[in-house]
Design a protein around this motif. Structure first.
Motif, PDB file in Angstrom:
ATOM      1  N   CYS A  38      -9.142  -3.648   5.443  1.00 38.73           N
ATOM      2  CA  CYS A  38      -9.160  -2.082   5.132  1.00 38.73           C
ATOM      3  C   CYS A  38      -8.337  -1.786   4.101  1.00 38.73           C
ATOM      4  O   CYS A  38      -8.489  -0.889   3.414  1.00 38.73           O
ATOM      5  N   LEU A  39      -6.928  -2.229   4.444  1.00 37.26           N
ATOM      6  CA  LEU A  39      -6.082  -2.243   3.478  1.00 37.26           C
ATOM      7  C   LEU A  39      -6.244  -2.594   1.972  1.00 37.26           C
ATOM      8  O   LEU A  39      -6.200  -1.604   1.007  1.00 37.26           O
TER       9      LEU A  39
ATOM     10  N   PRO B 141      -8.610   6.605  -5.756  1.00 40.39           N
ATOM     11  CA  PRO B 141      -8.262   7.696  -4.721  1.00 40.39           C
ATOM     12  C   PRO B 141      -9.050   8.962  -5.164  1.00 40.39           C
ATOM     13  O   PRO B 141      -8.691   9.857  -4.141  1.00 40.39           O
TER      14      PRO B 141
ATOM     15  N   ASN C 182      -6.628  10.599   2.210  1.00 37.36           N
ATOM     16  CA  ASN C 182      -7.352   9.008   2.120  1.00 37.36           C
ATOM     17  C   ASN C 182      -6.597   8.124   2.625  1.00 37.36           C
ATOM     18  O   ASN C 182      -7.669   6.931   3.322  1.00 37.36           O
ATOM     19  N   PHE C 183      -5.542   7.980   2.202  1.00 40.11           N
ATOM     20  CA  PHE C 183      -4.732   6.832   3.156  1.00 40.11           C
ATOM     21  C   PHE C 183      -4.893   7.214   4.648  1.00 40.11           C
ATOM     22  O   PHE C 183      -4.999   6.028   5.403  1.00 40.11           O
TER      23      PHE C 183
ATOM     24  N   PHE D 111     -14.609   6.274   2.221  1.00 45.29           N
ATOM     25  CA  PHE D 111     -13.536   5.395   2.626  1.00 45.29           C
ATOM     26  C   PHE D 111     -14.122   5.165   4.095  1.00 45.29           C
ATOM     27  O   PHE D 111     -13.911   3.829   4.551  1.00 45.29           O
TER      28      PHE D 111
ATOM     29  N   TRP E 204     -13.328  11.680   0.869  1.00 45.94           N
ATOM     30  CA  TRP E 204     -12.618  10.781   1.850  1.00 45.94           C
ATOM     31  C   TRP E 204     -13.804  10.130   2.735  1.00 45.94           C
ATOM     32  O   TRP E 204     -13.436   9.007   3.321  1.00 45.94           O
TER      33      TRP E 204
ATOM     34  N   TYR F 247      -8.688   0.143   0.417  1.00 42.57           N
ATOM     35  CA  TYR F 247      -7.907   1.218   0.182  1.00 42.57           C
ATOM     36  C   TYR F 247      -7.426   0.850  -0.991  1.00 42.57           C
ATOM     37  O   TYR F 247      -7.314   2.149  -2.074  1.00 42.57           O
TER      38      TYR F 247
ATOM     39  N   THR G 141       0.954   3.965  -2.994  1.00 48.96           N
ATOM     40  CA  THR G 141       0.576   5.506  -2.731  1.00 48.96           C
ATOM     41  C   THR G 141       1.713   6.495  -2.973  1.00 48.96           C
ATOM     42  O   THR G 141       1.541   7.425  -3.626  1.00 48.96           O
TER      43      THR G 141
ATOM     44  N   THR H 290      -8.392   6.130   6.016  1.00 52.60           N
ATOM     45  CA  THR H 290      -8.580   4.687   5.969  1.00 52.60           C
ATOM     46  C   THR H 290      -7.911   4.118   7.255  1.00 52.60           C
ATOM     47  O   THR H 290      -8.462   3.243   7.957  1.00 52.60           O
TER      48      THR H 290
ATOM     49  N   TYR I 150      -4.871  12.346  -2.013  1.00 59.06           N
ATOM     50  CA  TYR I 150      -4.389  11.128  -1.940  1.00 59.06           C
ATOM     51  C   TYR I 150      -3.850  10.606  -0.419  1.00 59.06           C
ATOM     52  O   TYR I 150      -4.269   9.563   0.238  1.00 59.06           O
TER      53      TYR I 150
ATOM     54  N   ALA J 103       0.834  -1.212  -0.063  1.00 63.24           N
ATOM     55  CA  ALA J 103      -0.129   0.034   0.084  1.00 63.24           C
ATOM     56  C   ALA J 103       0.866   1.562  -0.041  1.00 63.24           C
ATOM     57  O   ALA J 103       0.547   2.215  -0.622  1.00 63.24           O
TER      58      ALA J 103
END
Length: 302
Positions: free
Chosen positions: A82-83, A91, A49-50, A98, A95, A86, A30, A53, A46, A26
């Motif tokens: 969850c990963l 992306p 969002n990570f 997510f 938000w 994502y 990213t 999450t 981006y 991930a």
């Protein structure tokens, strides 16, 4: 909560190893977004969002573990789901999509169960639930759009490595590491059957439709290193929702390959992603096989 996480963080445990590998995957994806981002606004989105999450996963798990008292739950199972979500959700999604997806994963993992075992892959079910929820919100004009599932993080086409072919190949080969976990989770019959049947269908269909471009080595390599590879080695082999016995792995592997081929070839326009459709269908097959196995065992013992 930190002490509880430490208890499950065992480097000898294949599940924790899988979590660490997926986390690295991930981060790499990213970083690729940051490199290829067209502007500061996109890069901020981006990164946000990570972060959303990760924070959502921690908060939701805390609530499930300490407020709803799911004491035996291994947190890394949930974090893996969850990963995966994502990496699958595009992306550019807002938000809060997510957040909805993380909540949907929790619902699927902790409440859609039979005999205290999940029926469906939590990541796949969570994304499907989030898709349905956001579609309803979109129709009610309460959302700007609905969840876009693009599998962006699984394509392994790192922009920052295109000028260094050696490292580009190495990065793509990282996906093959997931084969190791298929072996550790004892799903090799499942994967072998799925790939043999799926590739056979593609070859036969390509010959019948005179589509020679699909029959090249490059096309096959790209199929392995992108979405189909991630789908098969990561999502189909999820330990709790995939077949245990070798005969079941062969049967479900065949049916999953046929189902995916049909979805991709003839039903790609359906509102739910073909790969997610296939994961849920395979999970349902496993559940039915398991249910009837227990039923027949009970009758025999009776």
């Amino acid at each position: 909560m930190l002490e509880m996480l430490k208890k499950f963080a065992n480097l000898k445990n294949p599940l924790f190893q899988f979590f660490l590998y997926l986390l690295a995957f991930a981060f790499l994806s990213t970083f690729d977004l940051f490199i290829s981002g067209s502007g500061q606004k996109e890069i901020i989105q981006y990164g946000s969002n990570f972060a959303v999450t990760v924070v959502s996963a921690l908060v939701v798990y805390y609530f499930v573990r300490f407020k709803l008292n799911f004491v035996t739950s291994n947190p890394f199972n949930f974090f893996i789901s969850c990963l995966i979500a994502y990496l699958l959700l595009h992306p550019t999604n807002p938000w809060w999509f997510f957040v909805i997806t993380v909540l949907s994963i929790a619902v699927g993992k902790y409440f859609v169960k039979f005999n205290n075992m999940p029926i469906f892959n939590p990541a796949a079910l969570g994304i499907v639930l989030a898709t349905i929820i956001t579609r309803v919100l979109f129709l009610l004009k309460l959302a700007p759009d609905y969840v876009l599932v693009s599998w962006w993080g699984t394509d392994m086409t790192q922009q920052f490595l295109t000028k260094t072919p050696l490292f580009y190949i190495v990065a793509a080969l990282l996906l093959l590491r997931f084969m190791y976990f298929s072996h550790k989770f004892r799903k090799l019959y499942y994967m072998a059957t799925f790939w043999i049947v799926y590739v056979a269908f593609i070859i036969v269909y390509s010959v019948l439709t005179n589509n020679q471009s699909v029959l090249t080595i490059n096309s096959f390599a790209m199929m392995v290193f992108v979405t189909t590879g991630f789908f098969s080695f990561v999502m189909l082999t999820e330990p709790k929702t995939s077949p245990i016995f070798s005969n079941q792995q062969i049967i479900v592997g065949i049916l999953a390959a046929v189902f995916l081929f049909a979805n991709n070839t003839f039903f790609a326009s359906l509102p739910i992603d073909p790969f997610l459709n296939t994961v849920l269908a395979a999970n349902l097959m496993v559940f039915v096989f398991g249910y009837f196995r227990k039923l027949t065992s009970g009758i025999a013992e009776g």
